[in-house]
Design a protein around this motif. Structure first.
Motif, PDB file in Angstrom:
ATOM      1  N   PHE A  78      -4.979   9.115  -7.428  1.00 40.41           N
ATOM      2  CA  PHE A  78      -5.179   8.720  -6.081  1.00 40.41           C
ATOM      3  C   PHE A  78      -6.126   9.893  -5.381  1.00 40.41           C
ATOM      4  O   PHE A  78      -6.051  10.662  -5.343  1.00 40.41           O
ATOM      5  CB  PHE A  78      -3.666   8.652  -5.523  1.00 40.41           C
ATOM      6  CG  PHE A  78      -3.926   7.956  -4.189  1.00 40.41           C
ATOM      7  CD1 PHE A  78      -3.496   6.669  -4.020  1.00 40.41           C
ATOM      8  CD2 PHE A  78      -4.070   8.711  -3.067  1.00 40.41           C
ATOM      9  CE1 PHE A  78      -3.291   5.904  -3.083  1.00 40.41           C
ATOM     10  CE2 PHE A  78      -4.228   7.980  -1.826  1.00 40.41           C
ATOM     11  CZ  PHE A  78      -3.887   6.745  -1.662  1.00 40.41           C
ATOM     12  N   GLY A 133      -6.229   1.194  -4.026  1.00 39.31           N
ATOM     13  CA  GLY A 133      -5.205   2.236  -4.148  1.00 39.31           C
ATOM     14  C   GLY A 133      -4.413   2.274  -5.472  1.00 39.31           C
ATOM     15  O   GLY A 133      -5.036   1.816  -6.514  1.00 39.31           O
ATOM     16  N   GLU A 170       4.927   4.465  -0.776  1.00 35.70           N
ATOM     17  CA  GLU A 170       3.623   5.426  -0.564  1.00 35.70           C
ATOM     18  C   GLU A 170       3.909   5.924   0.867  1.00 35.70           C
ATOM     19  O   GLU A 170       3.481   6.916   1.276  1.00 35.70           O
ATOM     20  CB  GLU A 170       2.211   4.853  -0.617  1.00 35.70           C
ATOM     21  CG  GLU A 170       2.091   4.272  -1.794  1.00 35.70           C
ATOM     22  CD  GLU A 170       0.827   3.713  -1.789  1.00 35.70           C
ATOM     23  OE1 GLU A 170       0.602   2.595  -0.696  1.00 35.70           O
ATOM     24  OE2 GLU A 170      -0.140   3.585  -2.544  1.00 35.70           O
ATOM     25  N   THR A 193       1.116  -1.869  -1.640  1.00 35.37           N
ATOM     26  CA  THR A 193       0.250  -0.928  -1.490  1.00 35.37           C
ATOM     27  C   THR A 193      -0.073  -0.498  -0.178  1.00 35.37           C
ATOM     28  O   THR A 193      -0.722  -1.736   0.448  1.00 35.37           O
ATOM     29  CB  THR A 193      -1.076  -0.818  -2.650  1.00 35.37           C
ATOM     30  OG1 THR A 193      -1.776   0.207  -2.061  1.00 35.37           O
ATOM     31  CG2 THR A 193      -1.527  -2.195  -2.745  1.00 35.37           C
ATOM     32  N   TYR A 232       1.727   9.134   2.236  1.00 37.34           N
ATOM     33  CA  TYR A 232       0.845   8.963   3.218  1.00 37.34           C
ATOM     34  C   TYR A 232       1.265   9.986   4.438  1.00 37.34           C
ATOM     35  O   TYR A 232       0.255  10.506   5.059  1.00 37.34           O
ATOM     36  CB  TYR A 232       0.903   7.555   3.625  1.00 37.34           C
ATOM     37  CG  TYR A 232      -0.061   6.552   2.984  1.00 37.34           C
ATOM     38  CD1 TYR A 232      -0.240   7.186   1.485  1.00 37.34           C
ATOM     39  CD2 TYR A 232      -0.742   5.588   3.496  1.00 37.34           C
ATOM     40  CE1 TYR A 232      -1.006   6.121   0.443  1.00 37.34           C
ATOM     41  CE2 TYR A 232      -1.597   4.613   2.431  1.00 37.34           C
ATOM     42  CZ  TYR A 232      -1.606   5.011   1.189  1.00 37.34           C
ATOM     43  OH  TYR A 232      -2.366   4.241   0.297  1.00 37.34           O
ATOM     44  N   TYR A 283      -2.723   1.097   0.811  1.00 40.10           N
ATOM     45  CA  TYR A 283      -4.114   1.381   0.592  1.00 40.10           C
ATOM     46  C   TYR A 283      -4.977   0.666   1.710  1.00 40.10           C
ATOM     47  O   TYR A 283      -5.789   1.130   2.250  1.00 40.10           O
ATOM     48  CB  TYR A 283      -4.737   1.398  -0.562  1.00 40.10           C
ATOM     49  CG  TYR A 283      -5.944   2.406  -0.893  1.00 40.10           C
ATOM     50  CD1 TYR A 283      -5.758   3.836  -0.922  1.00 40.10           C
ATOM     51  CD2 TYR A 283      -7.188   2.113  -0.952  1.00 40.10           C
ATOM     52  CE1 TYR A 283      -6.855   4.558  -0.829  1.00 40.10           C
ATOM     53  CE2 TYR A 283      -8.425   2.671  -1.170  1.00 40.10           C
ATOM     54  CZ  TYR A 283      -7.985   4.051  -0.829  1.00 40.10           C
ATOM     55  OH  TYR A 283      -9.261   4.976  -1.061  1.00 40.10           O
TER      56      TYR A 283
END
Lengths: 156, 698
Positions: free
Chosen positions: B316, B416, B236, B188, B240, B190
Motif C-alpha cells: 500500500f 487501494g 482501514e 476501501t 489511515y 482509498y
C-alpha cells in the motif's frame, strides 16, 4: 473404597489461570453442613482409575492445562496415586486437588500436586471467594514450596 | 347455485356463515351505482354463475361476481363493481397502516413493534422510527415484483411462481426485503482519500489533516451506510488515522504521547488529542441516523497483527508516496481498544464492532506473540470483540460476520488495497428445518430435495444480481462506480437457518459426534457444490449461518403453526444448542471447529457465552483451543450489567448494582453481532437471551 466419579466439567474459577478438567469424586466423607454437592456423599458413579484418566487425556488432549480432583477424601492415597500417574505419563498437565480436610494426611506426597485446596466448607465463613473464608488454595512454586494464593479469588 | 349451509373465509382469516343476502345486496348496489335497473330475475341469473364451496374466500366470491356480471353483458356494472372493490382495498390498506400505527406506538419497544424486520439496533421508538416502519410492507411488495419480473425474463414464469411459493410457504426467506439497497460491504477508503466524497454525491474534498480526516470520515461512513441495508466495515480506519496523526505530530508520535500538542490553555497532550478524535468519531457514529430509520450505522473496524498487516497493506502507498507504518499503527490499535473498553463503562456504545485478525502457526500459537498476548489481555479486561484466526493470510473477516477469501492482495493506485474489499450483495436464507422435515415426511431423500431448493436460490440470486447491475448501469450505485465497493468482490449469499433443529428432528445428538458431523457436512457441502457450480468470473456465492436475530423467531413460529417439529422458539445461530448446559466450552469450540465450518465459506461466529471473565492466561489457552480446533471466528460474551436506576455499567454479570445496590438491572449482550441492551431486543429474542446458557465459571 474404590474412587468413583460422577461427572466432569471444564472450569475456570477453581484454579486461577488454568483451563481445568474438574473430576467430581463421589463418596465424600466430609459431610460439611450446607454442602452444595450433596449428591457426592453417596458411593456412586464410574470407577476413577488410570484407564479413566487416559480416556480424559484422549478426549481433551492439549485443550486443557490442568486436571483437578474434586474430593476423594475417602481414599487420599488413591488420589495421590492418580496424581503421580498423571505427572509421569502426561507431564503436560498440572494436577490439582480440592480436599475438604483441614490438612493433608502425611500418607500423601504433597509434591505430587501443583495445587492443593484444603478446608471444609463452613457456611458462615463462606467459600473461597469470600475474604472471610477458612478454605485455602496453595500453589507449588518453582522451589517446591506451597504458596497461599487464596487472595487470587478476592480480586475485583 | 345451490344454497346450503357452508362457511366462507373472511379477509382476516376468520370464518363466517355464508349469507346470500350479502351477495345480493352487493350486486343490487353495483347496479344502482350506474343507475341500471336490477330486478330479482337479473340478480338470480348472476347468482346462477357463482360456484360456491366450503371455506371460499371473500375475494374469490367477488371475482366470480365480476365475471358473472360480464358474462351477462353488464359491463358497466362490472366496471363499477371493480372500481368499488379497488377503492375498498385502498381503504383497507390505509386502515391497516393506521392499525399498525396504533399498535406500534403501544408496543414495549421498537423491535417488538416492528412487524417486518425486527432489529435490536434501535434504542427508542418515536416518530422517526415509525416513519421507517410504515413503508416496509410496500418495499416487500416492490422487491418481490422486481425480482419475479427478472426471474420470469431469465428463467420463465414457472420458476418465478416457484420462488413465490417457496417464499410464502417459508421454505426460504429473503433477508432485508424491506430495503432497496444491497446488503453489506467492507469498503476501501482509498477513493475517499484521493477524491473526498464528491463522487458519491457529497461535497467534501479529500482529507488533508487529522481534523479533516476525523470529520470527513464520519460523513463518509454516514453516506456509505445510507446506500447499504446492512453493515459498513472500514478495515482501514486506524491505518489511515495513523497516517494523518503521523503527518501532524511526526511518525514517532507514539513514542511520546504525553507531549503537549496544542497551545490552548488546556495544553492537551498528543494522547488527549488522539482520544478526543476517537470520542468524536465513535460517539457521532453511534447516533441514531435519519436516513436509516433512526438506526445507527452498523460500523465495523478491524485490527491486525503484524503478519496480517504486512500481507494486506504490504504493497500500500499513501498519496504522498509513503507506506503505512506498522509500529505507529500497532500502538494506535492498542490505544483505541483500551480507550473504547474504558469508554464502554461510561456509555453503552454498540459500534464499532471490532474484529482482531491473528495469524497462527501449525501448533496453534499466535505468530505475532505480542498481539496474541494483547488479545488475551483485552478479553481479560472485559472488552468484547471478535477474533478471526487463520493459519494463512488468505482470508479475513472484517465485518461482524462475513469472511472472505482474499484473492487479491495487490494494491492499485485507484482502488487501494485489494484485500479489504468484500461484502454481500444479498442474502437468501434456506429454512433447513422445514425443508428437511418436508422431504422426510414426503419420503423424499432430503439432500435431493434440498438440491432443488438450493438451485432455486442460486437462480433467484442471479436474478437479483441482474437487477443490481441494472441499477448500477443507471448510475444509482455510486459506491460501486467510485470504487468504494468492488462489485466483483461482493458475494451473493446463501444463508442457512434451522440446521440444529433439523438435526434434532433427524434424531441426531447435538454433540461433537460423527453422525452429526456427517449430517452438517452433507448439507453444507451440497450448498458449496452449487456455489462453485454457479460461480463465474462476475459472480461469487458464499454460504453463511445467518445471525437470525428475527428470522430464527419467525421460522420457529411459522413452522410450529404448520405442524412441524420445533424444539425452541428461536432457531439457533450456532452448531450447538445454545441452552444445552451439558456441553463444555471445549465441545463448543469443537462444534465450531474446522470439520463443521469447512463449507461455511461466508463464516459463522461462535459467541462463547461465559458467566464470568477469565484471566489472561486462561484466554490465551482458549485462543490455542480455538486455533487447534480450527474455530476461526469467535467472541467471548459476558453480559455486562447496566443499572436502570443509577446508570452504572459494570463489565461483570451481576444481579445487583455494585454502585447503588439496586436490583433493577439490565444486561448488555451480543445476541446478534451487536452489543445491545437486552431490553431492546424483540420479545422473543429476549427470551432466548434469558434461556441462553452462560457457562458457569464455578
Amino acid at each position: 473404597m474404590m474412587l468413583k466419579y460422577v461427572n466432569t466439567g471444564i472450569v475456570f474459577q477453581e484454579i486461577p489461570d488454568e483451563v481445568t478438567l474438574a473430576i467430581n469424586i463421589s463418596g465424600c466423607p466430609c459431610h460439611c453442613p450446607g454442602c452444595h454437592s450433596h449428591y457426592l456423599w453417596e458411593d456412586i458413579g464410574l470407577p476413577l482409575n488410570t484407564d479413566a484418566i487416559d480416556a480424559f487425556v484422549n478426549q481433551y488432549g492439549r485443550n486443557i492445562t490442568c486436571i483437578a480432583f474434586m474430593g476423594g477424601d475417602g481414599d487420599p492415597k488413591g488420589v495421590d496415586m492418580l496424581a503421580q500417574y498423571i505427572h509421569e505419563e502426561h507431564p503436560q498437565y498440572k494436577v490439582a486437588w480440592y480436599s475438604g480436610r483441614l490438612r493433608i494426611t502425611s500418607a500423601v506426597n504433597k509434591s505430587d500436586f501443583d495445587y492443593i485446596k484444603i478446608g471444609p466448607y463452613i457456611k458462615h465463613l463462606g467459600p473461597l471467594k469470600q475474604p472471610t473464608t477458612n478454605q485455602r488454595l496453595y500453589r507449588q512454586n518453582d522451589t517446591g514450596e506451597f504458596e497461599d494464593i487464596t487472595s487470587r479469588f478476592w480480586r475485583k | 347455485m345451490e344454497i346450503k349451509n357452508f362457511t366462507i373465509t373472511k379477509r382476516d382469516g376468520t370464518k363466517d356463515q355464508f349469507s346470500l343476502d350479502k351477495i345480493m345486496n352487493a350486486i343490487v348496489k353495483a347496479f344502482e351505482s350506474v343507475s341500471e335497473p336490477a330486478d330479482l330475475g337479473i340478480v338470480s341469473k348472476i347468482l346462477n354463475h357463482l360456484d360456491m364451496h366450503d371455506d371460499i374466500t371473500v375475494e374469490e366470491i367477488q371475482n366470480q361476481v365480476e365475471e358473472a356480471l360480464m358474462r351477462e353483458g353488464y359491463y358497466n356494472v362490472a366496471k363499477s363493481f371493480i372500481l368499488y372493490r379497488q377503492l375498498h382495498s385502498e381503504d383497507r390498506d390505509t386502515l391497516e397502516k393506521m392499525m399498525f400505527l396504533s399498535e406500534y406506538t403501544e408496543s414495549v419497544n421498537a423491535a417488538t413493534g416492528s412487524k417486518y424486520d425486527a432489529n435490536a439496533n434501535v434504542e427508542h421508538k418515536n416518530i422517526a422510527t415509525l416513519i421507517g416502519e410504515l413503508p416496509k410492507s410496500n418495499f416487500i411488495r416492490l422487491n418481490r415484483r422486481l425480482l419475479t419480473d427478472r426471474i420470469k425474463k431469465m428463467y420463465g414464469k414457472p420458476l418465478a411462481d416457484e420462488y413465490i411459493d417457496k417464499l410464502t410457504h417459508h421454505f426460504i426467506y429473503k433477508n432485508d426485503e424491506t430495503s432497496l439497497a444491497n446488503y453489506c460491504a467492507s469498503i476501501t477508503m482509498y477513493p475517499w482519500l484521493i477524491n473526498g466524497t464528491t463522487e458519491i454525491g457529497g461535497n467534501s474534498t479529500a482529507p488533508t489533516n487529522l481534523k479533516s480526516f476525523a470529520g470527513g470520515f464520519v460523513n463518509m461512513v454516514f453516506m456509505v451506510s445510507s446506500m447499504l441495508s446492512g453493515a459498513c466495515a472500514t478495515p482501514e480506519f486506524l491505518m489511515y488515522m495513523n497516517y494523518f496523526i503521523g503527518k501532524e505530530y511526526g511518525l514517532d508520535y507514539w513514542k511520546h504521547p504525553e507531549q503537549q500538542a496544542d497551545l490552548s490553555l488546556k495544553k492537551r497532550t498528543i494522547d488527549k488529542v488522539i482520544t478526543d478524535y476517537f470520542e468524536q468519531i465513535v460517539y457521532t457514529l453511534n447516533q441514531p441516523t435519519g436516513a436509516r430509520n433512526y438506526q445507527a450505522v452498523f460500523w465495523n473496524v478491524a485490527y491486525y497483527d503484524k503478519y496480517y498487516f504486512q500481507s494486506i497493506f504490504g504493497e500500500f502507498y499513501f498519496p504522498d508516496g509513503s507506506q503505512p507504518d506498522w509500529e505507529g499503527l500497532s500502538w494506535l490499535q492498542k490505544r483505541f481498544m483500551k480507550w473504547f473498553n474504558k469508554e464502554r463503562t461510561k456509555t453503552m456504545l454498540t459500534f464499532p464492532v471490532e474484529t482482531m485478525a491473528l495469524l497462527v502457526d501449525e501448533n496453534g500459537e499466535c505468530k505475532d506473540k505480542e498481539w496474541g498476548d494483547f488479545t488475551a489481555e483485552m478479553y481479560s479486561e472485559g472488552h468484547s470483540f471478535f477474533t478471526y484466526m487463520s493459519d494463512n493470510a488468505d482470508s479475513l473477516s472484517s465485518c461482524c460476520r462475513l469472511r472472505n477469501e482474499i484473492t487479491d492482495n495487490g494494491f492499485s493506485y485507484t482502488l487501494g488495497a485489494g484485500g479489504v474489499s468484500t461484502g454481500s450483495k444479498s442474502v437468501l436464507t434456506i429454512n433447513l428445518n422445514r425443508c428437511i422435515q418436508y422431504a422426510v415426511n414426503h419420503k423424499i431423500d432430503y439432500l435431493e430435495y434440498l438440491s432443488g431448493i438450493i438451485d432455486l436460490c442460486h437462480k433467484v440470486q442471479l436474478a437479483y444480481n441482474e437487477n443490481l447491475k441494472e441499477l448500477q448501469s443507471r448510475g444509482m450505485l455510486p459506491l460501486f462506480d467510485a470504487g468504494y465497493i468492488n462489485i466483483g468482490r461482493q458475494y451473493l449469499t446463501i444463508g442457512i437457518n434451522g440446521l440444529v433443529e433439523a438435526a434434532e428432528f433427524m434424531g441426531l445428538k447435538i454433540t461433537p459426534n460423527d453422525d452429526y458431523l456427517h449430517f452438517v457436512q452433507g448439507i453444507l457441502g451440497l450448498i458449496e457444490k452449487y456455489n462453485k457450480q454457479y460461480r463465474t468470473k462476475d459472480v461469487m456465492f458464499n454460504c453463511e449461518m445467518i445471525p437470525a436475530e428475527n428470522v430464527g423467531v419467525k421460522h420457529a413460529k411459522w413452522d410450529r403453526e404448520d405442524g412441524y417439529f420445533v424444539p425452541r422458539d428461536c432457531y439457533n445461530s450456532y452448531f450447538y444448542v445454545v441452552e444445552d448446559d451439558s456441553l463444555t466450552i471445549i465441545d463448543k469450540f469443537k462444534l465450531h471447529g474446522a470439520p463443521y465450518i469447512e463449507h461455511l465459506t461466508g463464516g459463522s461466529a461462535l459467541h462463547m457465552n461465559l458467566e464470568e471473565h477469565l484471566s489472561k492466561e486462561q484466554y490465551l489457552q482458549l485462543l490455542k483451543v480455538a486455533a487447534k480446533e480450527g474455530c476461526n471466528y469467535f467472541t467471548f460474551n459476558i453480559p455486562n450489567t447496566v443499572c436502570n436506576e443509577c446508570g452504572h455499567i459494570d463489565k461483570r454479570y451481576l444481579h445487583e448494582c455494585p454502585h447503588c445496590h439496586s436490583t433493577n438491572v439490565d444486561y448488555m449482550t451480543r445476541i446478534i453481532g451487536y452489543l445491545k441492551r437486552v431490553s431492546n431486543f424483540s420479545q422473543a429474542r429476549q427470551e432466548e437471551a434469558s434461556r441462553r446458557y452462560y457457562a458457569h465459571a464455578n
